[in-house]
Design a protein around this motif. Structure first.
Motif, PDB file in Angstrom:
ATOM      1  N   PHE A 132      57.417  31.104  92.631  1.00 10.78           N
ATOM      2  CA  PHE A 132      57.601  31.870  91.405  1.00 10.78           C
ATOM      3  C   PHE A 132      57.340  33.337  91.728  1.00 10.78           C
ATOM      4  CE2 PHE A 132      56.558  27.550  90.431  1.00 10.78           C
ATOM      5  CZ  PHE A 132      57.465  27.217  89.429  1.00 10.78           C
ATOM      6  N   SER A 133      58.406  34.139  91.680  1.00  9.71           N
ATOM      7  CA  SER A 133      58.326  35.545  92.066  1.00  9.71           C
ATOM      8  C   SER A 133      58.580  36.442  90.863  1.00  9.71           C
ATOM      9  CB  SER A 133      59.380  35.849  93.142  1.00  9.71           C
ATOM     10  OG  SER A 133      59.562  37.246  93.289  1.00  9.71           O
ATOM     11  N   ALA A 134      57.785  37.501  90.768  1.00 11.81           N
ATOM     12  CA  ALA A 134      57.984  38.470  89.692  1.00 11.81           C
ATOM     13  C   ALA A 134      59.368  39.091  89.761  1.00 11.81           C
ATOM     14  CB  ALA A 134      56.912  39.553  89.782  1.00 11.81           C
ATOM     15  N   HIS A 135      59.929  39.177  90.970  1.00 14.37           N
ATOM     16  CA  HIS A 135      61.245  39.800  91.119  1.00 14.37           C
ATOM     17  C   HIS A 135      62.355  38.899  90.590  1.00 14.37           C
ATOM     18  CE1 HIS A 135      60.251  43.420  93.509  1.00 14.37           C
ATOM     19  NE2 HIS A 135      59.181  42.711  93.796  1.00 14.37           N
ATOM     20  N   VAL A 136      62.083  37.617  90.517  1.00 14.91           N
ATOM     21  CA  VAL A 136      63.054  36.674  89.951  1.00 14.91           C
ATOM     22  C   VAL A 136      62.836  36.533  88.449  1.00 14.91           C
ATOM     23  CG1 VAL A 136      63.876  34.290  89.983  1.00 14.91           C
ATOM     24  CG2 VAL A 136      63.263  35.422  92.134  1.00 14.91           C
ATOM     25  N   LEU A 137      61.578  36.411  88.048  1.00 13.45           N
ATOM     26  CA  LEU A 137      61.264  36.213  86.635  1.00 13.45           C
ATOM     27  C   LEU A 137      61.443  37.494  85.823  1.00 13.45           C
ATOM     28  CD1 LEU A 137      60.219  33.862  84.845  1.00 13.45           C
ATOM     29  CD2 LEU A 137      57.925  34.847  85.084  1.00 13.45           C
ATOM     30  N   GLY A 138      61.272  38.643  86.494  1.00 16.05           N
ATOM     31  CA  GLY A 138      61.443  39.910  85.796  1.00 16.05           C
ATOM     32  C   GLY A 138      60.171  40.462  85.182  1.00 16.05           C
ATOM     33  N   VAL A 139      59.067  39.808  85.413  1.00 15.37           N
ATOM     34  CA  VAL A 139      57.774  40.303  84.919  1.00 15.37           C
ATOM     35  C   VAL A 139      56.689  39.862  85.888  1.00 15.37           C
ATOM     36  CG1 VAL A 139      57.427  38.276  83.443  1.00 15.37           C
ATOM     37  CG2 VAL A 139      56.211  40.398  82.926  1.00 15.37           C
ATOM     38  N   GLY A 140      55.755  40.773  86.161  1.00 18.23           N
ATOM     39  CA  GLY A 140      54.731  40.477  87.159  1.00 18.23           C
ATOM     40  C   GLY A 140      53.327  40.510  86.595  1.00 18.23           C
ATOM     41  N   LYS A 141      52.384  40.084  87.394  1.00 10.59           N
ATOM     42  CA  LYS A 141      50.977  40.165  87.037  1.00 10.59           C
ATOM     43  C   LYS A 141      50.615  41.646  86.829  1.00 10.59           C
ATOM     44  CE  LYS A 141      50.523  36.739  90.682  1.00 10.59           C
ATOM     45  NZ  LYS A 141      49.967  36.475  92.021  1.00 10.59           N
ATOM     46  N   PRO A 142      49.749  41.955  85.877  1.00  9.89           N
ATOM     47  CA  PRO A 142      48.810  41.106  85.150  1.00  9.89           C
ATOM     48  C   PRO A 142      49.381  40.338  83.960  1.00  9.89           C
ATOM     49  CG  PRO A 142      48.505  43.380  84.497  1.00  9.89           C
ATOM     50  CD  PRO A 142      49.515  43.398  85.601  1.00  9.89           C
ATOM     51  N   ASP A 143      50.692  40.431  83.717  1.00 13.23           N
ATOM     52  CA  ASP A 143      51.286  39.575  82.687  1.00 13.23           C
ATOM     53  C   ASP A 143      51.142  38.117  83.122  1.00 13.23           C
ATOM     54  OD1 ASP A 143      53.527  38.040  81.302  1.00 13.23           O
ATOM     55  OD2 ASP A 143      53.744  40.007  80.364  1.00 13.23           O
ATOM     56  N   PRO A 144      50.767  37.209  82.222  1.00  9.90           N
ATOM     57  CA  PRO A 144      50.548  35.810  82.604  1.00  9.90           C
ATOM     58  C   PRO A 144      51.810  34.979  82.759  1.00  9.90           C
ATOM     59  CG  PRO A 144      50.126  36.083  80.266  1.00  9.90           C
ATOM     60  CD  PRO A 144      50.385  37.471  80.819  1.00  9.90           C
ATOM     61  N   ALA A 145      52.986  35.581  82.548  1.00  5.42           N
ATOM     62  CA  ALA A 145      54.233  34.809  82.503  1.00  5.42           C
ATOM     63  C   ALA A 145      54.493  33.998  83.768  1.00  5.42           C
ATOM     64  CB  ALA A 145      55.410  35.739  82.220  1.00  5.42           C
ATOM     65  N   LEU A 146      54.170  34.552  84.942  1.00  5.28           N
ATOM     66  CA  LEU A 146      54.399  33.824  86.197  1.00  5.28           C
ATOM     67  C   LEU A 146      53.630  32.512  86.230  1.00  5.28           C
ATOM     68  CD1 LEU A 146      54.261  36.307  89.246  1.00  5.28           C
ATOM     69  CD2 LEU A 146      56.172  34.839  88.580  1.00  5.28           C
ATOM     70  N   PHE A 147      52.359  32.583  85.861  1.00  5.28           N
ATOM     71  CA  PHE A 147      51.519  31.396  85.904  1.00  5.28           C
ATOM     72  C   PHE A 147      51.930  30.387  84.828  1.00  5.28           C
ATOM     73  CE2 PHE A 147      47.962  34.268  87.669  1.00  5.28           C
ATOM     74  CZ  PHE A 147      48.446  34.114  88.953  1.00  5.28           C
TER      75      PHE A 147
END
Length: 211
Positions: A132-147
């Motif tokens: 799960f990569s922020a570059h694929v999901l479009g949002v990175g930590k500290p946003d919790p979306a990846l987890f």
């Protein structure tokens, strides 16, 4: 018992943070910002490269518009030359495998970077389909979306996160997930202050997880 272990990549699975931050230091120095390794890691570990660029500019670095692609190229070259695994990771993954506990990786880094670091250490096949990569999901930590996306993928009800950065711990706590904070290069006080359970050796993880 936890039903999913979510690993950060850089600094948790692979010992890449010192290597990458030395590249940052050298780059910043060329553009008017001089930092020590400790200062650089305290400022930038766990951030997205866009965030790193903006923070460095605010500190006085005159970074060009193409700096992100430039720095990725320089970092990838150094990582390809040799990125060691964090000690104890193969043993920990083997124990999780033997117990049938699923795991994945969730990182602000690009998939290409993870392929370089995990690939040379024999872990790419283990993680390539659960990455799960922020570059694929479009949002990175500290946003919790990846987890949250990782937990939903596995249908996990009791995931645990293993992180080494403040942004990662913040994301885990915002996702209401237990977080183990790996502090190999510092005392872990800043991670603990955010709610992480701090440890400094991967050999401690099985006991922390109650395995």
């Amino acid at each position: 018992m936890h039903d999913l272990v979510i690993f950060d990549c850089d600094g948790v699975l692979v010992d890449s943070e010192v290597l990458s931050n030395q590249v940052l230091i050298d780059s910043f120095a060329r553009y008017g910002l001089n930092l020590s390794l400790a200062e650089c890691m305290a400022l930038f570990v766990g951030g997205t490269m866009t965030g790193v660029r903006e923070k460095a500019r605010a500190l006085g670095a005159d970074l060009p518009e193409n700096w992100i692609e430039q720095i990725y190229s320089e970092i990838y070259e150094v990582l390809r030359a040799g990125t060691p695994l964090v000690a104890g990771v193969p043993e920990l993954l083997g124990q999780l495998d033997s117990l049938g506990i699923p795991y994945c990786v969730a990182s602000n880094g690009r998939p290409e970077k993870m392929q370089i670091t995990l690939g040379q250490n024999g872990l790419w096949d283990r993680f390539r389909d659960v990455m799960f990569s922020a570059h694929v999901l479009g949002v990175g930590k500290p946003d919790p979306a990846l987890f949250i996306a990782a937990a939903q993928h596995f249908g996990a009800k009791s995931p645990v996160v293993i992180e080494d950065s403040e942004s990662g711990v913040t994301a885990a706590k915002c996702a209401d997930m237990r977080c183990l904070g790996y502090a190999a290069h510092h005392d872990g006080a800043r991670l603990a202050a955010l709610g992480a359970e701090v440890f400094d050796d991967m050999a401690q993880v099985p006991k922390l997880l109650g395995l």
